[in-house]
Design an enzyme around this catalytic site. Structure first.
Site, PDB file in Angstrom:
ATOM      1  N   ALA A  14      51.968 -20.022  30.856  1.00  0.00           N
ATOM      2  CA  ALA A  14      52.252 -18.874  31.721  1.00  0.00           C
ATOM      3  C   ALA A  14      52.331 -19.354  33.154  1.00  0.00           C
ATOM      4  O   ALA A  14      51.966 -20.482  33.466  1.00  0.00           O
ATOM      5  CB  ALA A  14      51.176 -17.805  31.564  1.00  0.00           C
ATOM      6  N   ALA A  15      52.846 -18.488  34.019  1.00  0.00           N
ATOM      7  CA  ALA A  15      52.968 -18.821  35.431  1.00  0.00           C
ATOM      8  C   ALA A  15      52.540 -17.633  36.263  1.00  0.00           C
ATOM      9  O   ALA A  15      52.745 -16.482  35.877  1.00  0.00           O
ATOM     10  CB  ALA A  15      54.411 -19.202  35.761  1.00  0.00           C
ATOM     11  N   ALA A  16      51.919 -17.913  37.418  1.00  0.00           N
ATOM     12  CA  ALA A  16      51.506 -16.866  38.344  1.00  0.00           C
ATOM     13  C   ALA A  16      51.969 -17.232  39.741  1.00  0.00           C
ATOM     14  O   ALA A  16      52.794 -18.128  39.916  1.00  0.00           O
ATOM     15  CB  ALA A  16      49.989 -16.667  38.286  1.00  0.00           C
ATOM     16  N   SER A  17      51.454 -16.538  40.734  1.00  0.00           N
ATOM     17  CA  SER A  17      51.998 -16.671  42.082  1.00  0.00           C
ATOM     18  C   SER A  17      51.762 -18.045  42.676  1.00  0.00           C
ATOM     19  O   SER A  17      52.624 -18.573  43.381  1.00  0.00           O
ATOM     20  CB  SER A  17      51.387 -15.593  42.991  1.00  0.00           C
ATOM     21  N   LEU A  18      50.606 -18.651  42.411  1.00  0.00           N
ATOM     22  CA  LEU A  18      50.277 -19.920  43.051  1.00  0.00           C
ATOM     23  C   LEU A  18      50.531 -21.132  42.173  1.00  0.00           C
ATOM     24  O   LEU A  18      50.609 -22.256  42.683  1.00  0.00           O
ATOM     25  CB  LEU A  18      48.809 -19.921  43.494  1.00  0.00           C
ATOM     26  N   GLY A  19      50.621 -20.967  40.888  1.00  0.00           N
ATOM     27  CA  GLY A  19      50.778 -22.125  40.008  1.00  0.00           C
ATOM     28  C   GLY A  19      51.143 -21.705  38.601  1.00  0.00           C
ATOM     29  O   GLY A  19      51.399 -20.531  38.328  1.00  0.00           O
ATOM     30  N   ASP A  40      39.853 -10.133  43.966  1.00  0.00           N
ATOM     31  CA  ASP A  40      41.193  -9.994  43.375  1.00  0.00           C
ATOM     32  C   ASP A  40      41.103  -9.667  41.889  1.00  0.00           C
ATOM     33  O   ASP A  40      41.615 -10.407  41.044  1.00  0.00           O
ATOM     34  CB  ASP A  40      41.975 -11.295  43.591  1.00  0.00           C
ATOM     35  N   LYS A  71      45.561 -25.674  35.336  1.00  0.00           N
ATOM     36  CA  LYS A  71      46.411 -24.979  36.297  1.00  0.00           C
ATOM     37  C   LYS A  71      46.928 -25.982  37.326  1.00  0.00           C
ATOM     38  O   LYS A  71      46.151 -26.742  37.913  1.00  0.00           O
ATOM     39  CB  LYS A  71      45.647 -23.848  36.989  1.00  0.00           C
TER      40      LYS A  71
END
Length: 699
Positions: free
Chosen positions: A213-218, A369, A235
């Site tokens: 998976a991918a998110a905003s920072l990595g 968060d 990550k």
């Protein structure tokens, strides 16, 4: 739909219809020393042998584990020594001399957001807002994704606010939590080797060749450690992300200066709020710092049976690579998937609320968060906290002030609410609060009903915001992150139940803290709440006990001891005077209440014989009798609440025996007894001296 989630990443992926990712497999090496010791067989010939080797070996292994873990953490910190730390000066030096780069980024942001806003405006003019809402939601997600991580985080925050965004927007923006574009795998794997200084085959026995998976920072990879065989989440930071975020904050900070200078309606220091948020985001870019955050969070909050915090692998963690324990679970917003596992969403939400309250108000170290990708329901019913990049702290004095403020709000004590703003650093000591009290009363009397269950956090924030705009408030920077954390938490709760009230669910915690915490600020707040104009407000105490008992950690013993200590302490003279006066009143209610019950139980003929057609043995008016009976009933209910507490033990009152032997306590007892005797004698004398009623038949 069930999901797999990756600790420390805030990522989730669907498992239904999911094929296992292709992995690169390496030959497994021998385990290190501590693993070998832990796996050593028992060579003792007798289980009763006091000289058995195994316990000693295991203790040595545990000690070696701790030592090596500390050494590994120290090495990780050394790898992060040159990590960028946010400062306004750093932004100015990087971007102040690059006007074309700044203007280009500003144009991209304004054109992206501006064009989207223009299209929505056209939809409104054409009356097609509802028809095109789904299409615009997809468009907004793409715009925010295209603008990069700063705006992705904004979208993530909006995705948890069903009270702010229509359902179509919520569904699309929720994809920003775990369905972002990936970057090339070759760059990610190369980054791992470069950051850790080791070839992949020496670290992992296998690793997925594509990101899970991918998110905003990595983005994250699933791997198996070579030395232990443990499954982990790895990550890896996006390349060039620091440059993008830095430029965005340079622009946003410039906008903040303009707001501070020209927008008079906003009295808070907007630049300070931006600096606070930017500092947290830059901490997120340092994965070693995130690992330390996770370690601290685990130490403080993972002692509860319903909370899970993943472990960190320091040997394989650096500024841009984070290796954490793999966690399987379901996002808290996936209500159907959670219930299919036999779990209750609201139970998990309440676990999150209680943990968040401990974070904010006990240790003051909180997860800032908590969006759905960072909160998971595990198969065994635990709530897993993930992604510890954005953390913050609540100042110690503010923790007590927040508790008092909520209790004052619930009890409509607006003068006390206004005074709380001094302790919260919202107001300087020279500001007169008298004009603020009517403003608080006008809003909350209209917006809130009389019960705690009607309190809505968003309503409270909106109301306070209206007051903030009108008066010289200055909102501290840490408070913005508290608001963000709580509003996100309420947003998650609203997924499970649109009528859920976070403040109503959390009020038992506030009541318990007010009743049991020896903090001087909270003790004073409790006294102010219970005593008004020299009278004790028993209904307030009863309400606090009813609410406090709902908290599973409530203890009647804890509630009594601080009060006794304060009452008989050197500074308790004024309180003792109030208690003496109230003790006389309560004793009178018990004595005369018993007399009234006895009188009412006497048959009519006997009443006429013994009391000569008087109003009874007390000569009290109907209203006086009603007040005394209600007071006695309240006292009995309160005693029943204390006795029904799970850990109630009559022996806990033994300290009272020692207290009653103190000279001050003996004097207190004599004054109470004297007051009761005087009042009873006055009542009795009034009855005997009362002129007899003349019968009309004798006239």
């Amino acid at each position: 739909m069930s999901t797999l989630s990756l600790a420390g990443a805030g990522f989730s992926i669907p498992t239904s219809g999911y094929s296992k990712p292709t992995t690169t497999t390496f030959r497994r090496a021998a385990p290190p020393l501590q693993a070998a010791l832990a796996e050593a067989p028992n060579t003792s010939s007798s289980n009763n042998n006091k000289n058995a080797v195994v316990p000693v070996v295991l203790d040595l292994s545990s000690s070696l584990d701790r030592t090596e873990d500390m050494q590994a953490e120290a090495k990780a910190l050394a790898r992060a020594v040159n990590a960028t730390v946010y400062s306004p000066e750093m932004l100015s030096s990087r971007y102040g001399s690059s006007p074309f780069k700044v203007l280009g980024r500003a144009f991209k942001i304004l054109s992206g957001i501006g064009l989207f806003g223009l299209r929505v405006w056209v939809d409104q003019l054409q009356g097609l807002v509802d028809e095109r809402r789904r299409f615009r939601a997809v468009e907004l997600r793409k715009v925010l994704t295209g603008l990069g991580p700063t705006f992705v985080k904004i979208g993530q925050g909006l995705s948890t606010r069903p009270d702010l965004c229509p359902p179509e927007y919520l569904e699309e923006l929720a994809e920003l939590q775990d369905a972002l574009p990936t970057f090339p795998d070759a760059e990610a794997l190369s980054c791992i080797e470069r950051e850790l200084g080791l070839p992949l085959e020496s670290i992992y026995s296998s690793i997925s060749v594509t990101p899970i998976a991918a998110a905003s920072l990595g983005q994250v990879y699933k791997a198996r450690l070579k030395y232990s065989g443990q499954v982990v989440a790895v990550k890896v930071q996006r390349p060039g992300i620091e440059e993008i975020i830095g430029l965005d904050f340079y622009l946003i900070r410039g906008l903040g200066h303009l707001i501070n200078k020209y927008v008079d309606i906003i009295t808070s220091d907007v630049v300070a709020l931006i600096d606070e948020f930017a500092g947290r985001v830059y901490q997120e870019l340092n994965y070693v710092q995130e690992g330390q955050n996770a370690k601290r969070f685990r130490k403080l909050y993972a002692d509860k049976a319903d909370v899970l915090v993943p472990d960190i692998f320091w040997d394989y963690t650096s500024v841009k690579v984070l290796t954490m324990e793999w966690v399987e679970g379901v996002k808290l917003s996936e209500q159907d998937a959670i219930e299919r596992q036999g779990l209750k969403v609201l139970d998990l939400v309440n676990a999150g609320i209680q943990c968040s309250l401990r974070q904010l108000l006990e240790y003051g170290y909180f997860h800032a968060d908590p969006h759905p990708g960072n909160l998971l329901a595990t198969p065994d019913g635990k709530l897993a906290f993930l992604d510890f990049g954005m953390m913050s702290e609540t100042p110690e004095d503010a923790r007590s002030a927040i508790i008092g403020h909520v209790v004052h709000l619930v009890n409509r004590d607006y003068e006390a609410m206004a005074r709380d703003y001094y302790a919260l650093d919202f107001l300087s000591p020279d500001i007169d609060i008298s004009p603020i009290v009517p403003a608080l009363k006008n809003f909350f009397d209209d917006a809130l009903n009389a019960t705690v269950s009607e309190l809505n956090f968003k309503t409270i924030v909106d109301g306070l915001g209206a007051v903030l705009y009108e008066y010289p408030f200055n909102v501290p920077a840490y408070y913005a992150l508290i608001l963000r954390s709580l509003t996100v938490l309420e947003g998650l709760a609203l997924y499970a139940d649109p009528n859920f009230k976070v403040l109503a669910a959390s009020y038992p915690y506030f009541a318990k803290r007010l009743l049991t915490d020896p903090n001087p600020y909270l003790r004073d707040a409790l006294i102010d709440l219970l005593f008004k104009d020299g009278r004790f407000r028993w209904n307030r105490l009863e309400n606090l006990l009813v609410q406090g008992k709902m908290d599973k950690d409530f203890s009647a013993n804890d509630a009594l001891q601080p009060v006794l200590k304060l009452l008989l302490g050197p500074d308790g003279e004024q309180l003792r005077a109030l208690v003496i006066r109230e003790s006389v009143r309560v004793s009178e209610a018990v004595i005369f209440g018993t007399m009234i019950d006895t009188y009412n139980a006497i048959p009519g003929p006997l009443k006429n014989l013994f009391f000569n057609n008087t109003a009874g043995p007390t000569l009290l008016s109907d209203s006086e009798q009603e007040n005394l009976m209600e007071l006695r009933a309240q006292v009995i209910r309160i005693w029943g609440l204390l006795r029904s507490t799970e850990n109630f033990d009559p022996t806990m009152l033994r300290p009272l025996l020692q207290v009653l032997q103190e000279p001050e306590a003996q004097n207190l007892g004599r004054r109470v007894f004297g007051g009761i005797t005087q009042r009873f004698a006055a009542r009795l004398l009034q009855q005997f001296l009362r002129a007899p009623t003349v019968s009309t038949s004798t006239l």
